[in-house]
Write a protein that holds these residues in place. Structure first.
Motif: not given
Length: 125
Positions: A111-112, A116-119, A121-125
């Motif tokens: 889960e951690e 951390l991957k979500d934080i 990783s580059p946001k491609t929105d």
């Protein structure tokens, strides 16, 4: 190695006593002193004692002794097997609890990692 000195004292009846060096002399480095030891057996020379006192029994006593020894051995073996099974159960319980703890820890780490991957990783929105 020298053979111990043998001596006969006047108050003994044809028995030899052994003069053996005292252990104290070796520790202090002094001249060895000797202690008189009485003979360990009073058997005439050439007489051989039986190897075990059990060899003097009759066949029935030997059979009873063998049965008794076998029962004692089996009883000890049962107790040892029971103790072995108890220790094995305890060991398995310990391993199971350790597995449970490690599974929880692994789940938290996964889960951690996802967080951390979500934080990072580059946001491609």
């Amino acid at each position: 190695m020298q053979k111990p000195i043998m001596a006969v004292t006047g108050d003994e009846t044809d028995e030899e006593t052994e003069l053996a060096p005292s252990h104290m002399a070796a520790a202090t480095g002094d001249m060895p002193t000797y202690q008189i030891r009485a003979p360990t057996t009073a058997l005439p020379q050439g007489v051989v004692m039986a190897a075990s006192p059990g060899s003097l029994h009759n066949p029935q006593q030997l059979a009873e002794e063998a049965t008794r020894k076998r029962e004692l051995r089996l009883m000890k073996n049962r107790e040892a097997a029971k103790e072995c099974r108890r220790r094995k159960k305890e060991y398995v319980k310990c391993l199971e609890s350790r597995v449970a703890v490690l599974e929880v820890q692994n789940k938290k780490l996964i889960e951690e990692l996802e967080t951390l991957k979500d934080i990072c990783s580059p946001k491609t929105d």
